[in-house]
Design an enzyme around this catalytic site. Structure first.
Site, PDB file in Angstrom:
ATOM      1  N   ARG A 194      11.489  -5.946   5.016  1.00 23.86           N
ATOM      2  CA  ARG A 194      11.375  -4.503   5.278  1.00 23.86           C
ATOM      3  C   ARG A 194      11.912  -4.174   6.674  1.00 23.86           C
ATOM      4  O   ARG A 194      12.596  -3.173   6.865  1.00 23.86           O
ATOM      5  CB  ARG A 194       9.901  -4.092   5.150  1.00 23.86           C
ATOM      6  CG  ARG A 194       9.664  -2.599   5.319  1.00 23.86           C
ATOM      7  CD  ARG A 194       8.254  -2.209   4.969  1.00 23.86           C
ATOM      8  NE  ARG A 194       7.301  -2.548   6.019  1.00 23.86           N
ATOM      9  CZ  ARG A 194       5.984  -2.337   5.936  1.00 23.86           C
ATOM     10  NH1 ARG A 194       5.464  -1.834   4.832  1.00 23.86           N
ATOM     11  NH2 ARG A 194       5.185  -2.652   6.924  1.00 23.86           N
ATOM     12  N   ARG A 254      -9.617   0.949   9.124  1.00 26.06           N
ATOM     13  CA  ARG A 254      -9.272  -0.425   9.512  1.00 26.06           C
ATOM     14  C   ARG A 254     -10.392  -1.099  10.292  1.00 26.06           C
ATOM     15  O   ARG A 254     -10.262  -2.279  10.626  1.00 26.06           O
ATOM     16  CB  ARG A 254      -8.012  -0.409  10.371  1.00 26.06           C
ATOM     17  CG  ARG A 254      -6.711  -0.698   9.596  1.00 26.06           C
ATOM     18  CD  ARG A 254      -5.586  -0.534  10.576  1.00 26.06           C
ATOM     19  NE  ARG A 254      -4.381  -1.246  10.307  1.00 26.06           N
ATOM     20  CZ  ARG A 254      -3.285  -0.711   9.762  1.00 26.06           C
ATOM     21  NH1 ARG A 254      -3.283   0.509   9.335  1.00 26.06           N
ATOM     22  NH2 ARG A 254      -2.190  -1.444   9.638  1.00 26.06           N
ATOM     23  N   ARG A 266      -0.697  -8.864  13.611  1.00 26.10           N
ATOM     24  CA  ARG A 266      -1.171  -7.810  12.692  1.00 26.10           C
ATOM     25  C   ARG A 266      -2.024  -8.418  11.587  1.00 26.10           C
ATOM     26  O   ARG A 266      -3.040  -7.840  11.191  1.00 26.10           O
ATOM     27  CB  ARG A 266       0.019  -7.050  12.109  1.00 26.10           C
ATOM     28  CG  ARG A 266       0.680  -6.156  13.155  1.00 26.10           C
ATOM     29  CD  ARG A 266       2.067  -5.729  12.739  1.00 26.10           C
ATOM     30  NE  ARG A 266       2.084  -4.861  11.594  1.00 26.10           N
ATOM     31  CZ  ARG A 266       3.148  -4.694  10.809  1.00 26.10           C
ATOM     32  NH1 ARG A 266       4.274  -5.358  11.042  1.00 26.10           N
ATOM     33  NH2 ARG A 266       3.090  -3.873   9.805  1.00 26.10           N
ATOM     34  N   LYS A 305       0.830  -1.219   0.000  1.00 25.63           N
ATOM     35  CA  LYS A 305       0.000   0.000   0.000  1.00 25.63           C
ATOM     36  C   LYS A 305       0.868   1.274   0.000  1.00 25.63           C
ATOM     37  O   LYS A 305       0.589   2.201  -0.747  1.00 25.63           O
ATOM     38  CB  LYS A 305      -0.927   0.028   1.229  1.00 25.63           C
ATOM     39  CG  LYS A 305      -1.858  -1.179   1.337  1.00 25.63           C
ATOM     40  CD  LYS A 305      -2.855  -1.025   2.471  1.00 25.63           C
ATOM     41  CE  LYS A 305      -2.248  -1.018   3.864  1.00 25.63           C
ATOM     42  NZ  LYS A 305      -1.605  -2.280   4.279  1.00 25.63           N
ATOM     43  N   ARG A 334      12.053  -1.235  11.735  1.00 29.20           N
ATOM     44  CA  ARG A 334      10.720  -1.168  12.360  1.00 29.20           C
ATOM     45  C   ARG A 334      10.488  -2.392  13.218  1.00 29.20           C
ATOM     46  O   ARG A 334      10.486  -3.512  12.713  1.00 29.20           O
ATOM     47  CB  ARG A 334       9.656  -1.107  11.251  1.00 29.20           C
ATOM     48  CG  ARG A 334       8.835   0.148  11.258  1.00 29.20           C
ATOM     49  CD  ARG A 334       7.824   0.119  10.144  1.00 29.20           C
ATOM     50  NE  ARG A 334       6.553  -0.448  10.585  1.00 29.20           N
ATOM     51  CZ  ARG A 334       5.453  -0.414   9.853  1.00 29.20           C
ATOM     52  NH1 ARG A 334       5.464   0.140   8.665  1.00 29.20           N
ATOM     53  NH2 ARG A 334       4.336  -0.942  10.318  1.00 29.20           N
TER      54      ARG A 334
END
Ligand code: AMP
Length: 190
Positions: free
Chosen positions: A128, A89, A146, A14, A134
């Site tokens: 990532r 969400r 998640r 996204k 992160r």
């Protein structure tokens, strides 16, 4: 205005696709995840509260993210449109977004939903996480939480937009350029 919800599980692409779409269609990118990470970096009270939830991979309360989006809409009232990335969400967020846009005399043009297999999502997020540092991208159990939050609370929003005839589903595999082309083709039919 062109108002797009770019939808999909964590790791669907996204953010990457939003960055291409804002250039091509001259839109404002509103990523609640990015805004929250900005609050954490700035050390605000809101950021500190959100961090505990984000580090676990849990959702932040609806009223927090709805308030953030509301002020961003007010601050960008002359834009060509918005890309909502990682928002809404939950059903409460989707309803609040419709109301906020309605107050401004506009509405969601389409939900573009990227579909990617779980194994590929996990691979992308871990990769990532290695590059970005992160924390929520570096631990498989947080990633699983998640994805679970997405499946239980977020994925049902496809029904919400489908009932308004606004849902388009796109396979999120392949190169960044392939996916961008599919999204562009879809947007150009709107
Ligand atoms: P993202 O960058 O979209 O993957 O979001 C990272 C984290 O921020 C999520 O796991 C949630 O903890 C929080 N978050 C971002 N957007 C929302 C939202 N719309 N509603 C609730 N929590 C959110």
């Amino acid at each position: 205005m062109l108002n797009l919800v770019l939808f999909g599980p964590p790791g669907a692409g996204k953010g990457t696709q939003s960055n291409l779409l804002i250039e091509k269609y001259n839109l404002v990118h509103l990523s609640t995840g990015d805004i929250l990470r900005g609050e954490i970096a700035a050390g605000t009270a809101l950021g500190m509260k959100a961090k505990t939830l984000m580090d676990r991979g849990d959702l932040v309360p609806d009223e927090v993210v709805i308030g953030m989006i509301s002020s961003k809409l007010d601050n960008n009232s002359n834009s060509n449109g918005f890309i909502f990335d990682g928002f809404p969400r939950t059903s409460a967020q989707a309803e609040a977004l419709d109301n906020l846009l309605d107050e401004k005399g506009t509405s969601i043009s389409a939900m573009l939903s990227l579909k990617v297999e779980d194994a590929e999502l996990i691979r992308r997020l871990l990769s990532r996480g290695e590059k970005s540092g992160r924390a929520d991208d570096q631990d498989e159990s947080i990633i699983a939480n998640r994805i679970n939050e997405y499946n239980t609370k977020t994925a049902p929003l496809k029904e919400y937009y489908s009932a308004q005839n606004k849902l388009s589903e796109i396979k999120g595999n392949g190169t960044v350029e392939d996916i961008a082309e599919k999204l562009n083709n879809m947007i150009d039919t709107l």
